[in-house]
Scaffold this active site. Structure first.
Site, short mmCIF file in Angstrom:
data_model
loop_
_atom_site.label_atom_id
_atom_site.label_comp_id
_atom_site.label_asym_id
_atom_site.label_seq_id
_atom_site.Cartn_x
_atom_site.Cartn_y
_atom_site.Cartn_z
N SER A 124 0.84 -1.42 0.00
CA SER A 124 -0.24 -0.28 0.25
C SER A 124 1.00 1.26 0.12
CB SER A 124 -1.09 0.00 1.05
OG SER A 124 -1.56 1.58 1.43
N TYR A 149 -1.79 -1.45 10.53
CA TYR A 149 -2.27 -1.98 9.40
C TYR A 149 -1.25 -1.92 8.58
CZ TYR A 149 -4.05 -1.88 4.29
OH TYR A 149 -4.13 -1.93 2.88
N LYS A 153 1.63 -3.66 6.28
CA LYS A 153 2.50 -4.30 5.04
C LYS A 153 3.84 -3.59 4.78
CE LYS A 153 -1.63 -5.09 2.93
NZ LYS A 153 -2.11 -5.75 3.00
#
Ligand code: NAD
Ligand code: UD1
Length: 338
Positions: A124, A149, A153
């Site tokens: 992302s 989150y 990544k």
């Protein structure tokens, strides 16, 4: 030759299944349906006219993964499976690290046993953090993520880079998505968030369809032309097509490569509202609300590398994405529950 698609029943995964099948590729799909509906299977078959195995499997279940690899001749993995809600990750960090990081490690162990050493990973733009100037380029410093989150990544990118350093036989492609929106033009598959949407586009769509009263625009005092946040909204069909290019590239080149998948254009919150109103003919009532913690002024991609090395370019724009989102939302006001 088959491509294993983890999380293939989800939003981006389902659109990627369509593009892979339409391009004549064989796929095997696994999903634990924690954020997806098994109905996606029939819909993807209807769109493509092609069948494929969809197996209920959690990427943390190594024995089940081993069975999948034993039963199918897999050449590469496109790895979408993961949890993705920023707010939820702040409340449940351990679950996010377990599912996203732990799940990826388990998947890699199973791949190694099966001799499958090619993986395309859904990263992302969030890994660029808040310090880099726009447009974001692949060689910029990463890290400084502001929520668990985003940190999953970042950690997974590091794990995959370490893997390639340790064993040059691996081929890793890290795809840094910007803001995926839109839906398949058929209106059969699209984004179906659980509960109140966190992201702008599904929220706008639910206001348009009458499920929410009005949109809150989070801040109009950002350092952007109209004061509202600027993002690089990429149509999910363009994004899905990017996986075809990335997978082909990963199958032919060893090592670790990183690509931004975006349009290269920044669009503000107010511009996206206007585009949606034009595409749908529906007025979107909104109020200006305080900034959302963790948000940055602007995020958009430098897409030179994906354009030149992968040969991929986004072809659709924000208006196209609004039109297709509205078509999906109108036909499926309750997502796959209709
Ligand atoms: P999604 O939630 O629609 O899809 C993820 C899929 O993975 C779901 O079908 C879910 O059921 C499945 N899944 C989750 N945990 C699993 C597990 N342990 N085992 C098996 N399946 C599991 O999300 P999406 O928007 O399609 O995103 C796909 C990937 O792209 C995710 O990794 C996400 O973090 C990443 N990503 C998404 C965005 C975005 O804005 N949508 C942006 C950047 C990156
Ligand atoms: C968010 C996540 C990011 C994740 C991405 C997935 C945060 C801080 N970042 O990105 O980690 O990868 O989703 O798509 O949550 N907005 C409103 N009103 C709303 C919702 C959003 O004004 O109801 C604004 C936001 O302030 C932002 C823009 O719309 O300026 C886009 O927001 P969103 O769709 O949530 O995406 P990101 O914040 O870019």
């Amino acid at each position: 030759m088959s491509i294993l698609i983890t999380g293939g029943a989800g939003f981006i995964g389902s659109h990627t299944c369509v593009e892979m099948l339409s391009a004549g590729r064989d796929i095997v799909v696994i999903d634990n349906f924690s954020n997806a509906s098994p109905k996606v299977y029939e819909r993807v078959k209807t769109i493509t006219g092609k069948d494929f195995p969809l197996i209920e499997c959690d990427i943390r279940d190594e024995a089940k993964l081993d069975e999948v690899f034993a039963a199918h001749k897999i050449d590469a993995v496109i790895h979408f499976a993961g949890l993705k809600a920023v707010g939820e990750s702040c409340r449940m960090p351990v679950e996010y690290y377990d599912n996203n990081v732990g799940g990826t490690v388990t998947l890699l162990k199973s791949m190694k046993k099966a001799g499958v050493k090619t993986i395309v990973f859904s990263s992302s733009a969030t890994v660029y953090g808040s310090e880099n100037p726009v447009p974001f380029r692949e060689d910029m410093k990463t890290g400084g993520t502001t929520n668990p989150y985003g940190t999953t990544k970042y950690f997974i990118e590091i794990i995959l880079q370490d893997l390639v350093k340790a064993d040059p036989e691996w081929s890793v492609c890290l795809l840094r998505y910007f803001n995926p929106i839109g839906a398949h033009a058929s209106g059969l598959i699209g984004e179906a968030p659980n509960g109140i949407p966190n992201n702008l586009m599904p929220y706008i769509a639910q206001v348009a369809v009458g499920k929410r009263e009005k949109l809150s625009v989070f801040g109009n005092d950002y350092n952007t032309p109209d004061g509202t946040g600027v993002r690089d909204y990429i149509h999910v069909v363009d994004l899905a097509k990017g996986h075809l290019y990335a997978c082909d590239r990963a199958l032919s080149v060893k090592g670790c490569e990183i690509y931004n998948l975006g349009t290269g254009n920044g669009v503000s919150v107010l511009e996206l509202i206007t585009a949606f109103e034009q595409a749908s003919g529906v007025k979107i009532p909104y109020v200006i609300a305080p900034r959302r913690p963790g948000d940055i002024d602007a995020s958009y991609a430098d897409v030179t590398k994906a354009n030149t090395v992968l040969g991929w370019k986004a072809e659709l724009n924000a208006f196209d994405a609004c039109r297709d989102t509205w078509n999906w939302q109108k036909k499926n006001p309750n997502g796959y529950d209709d």
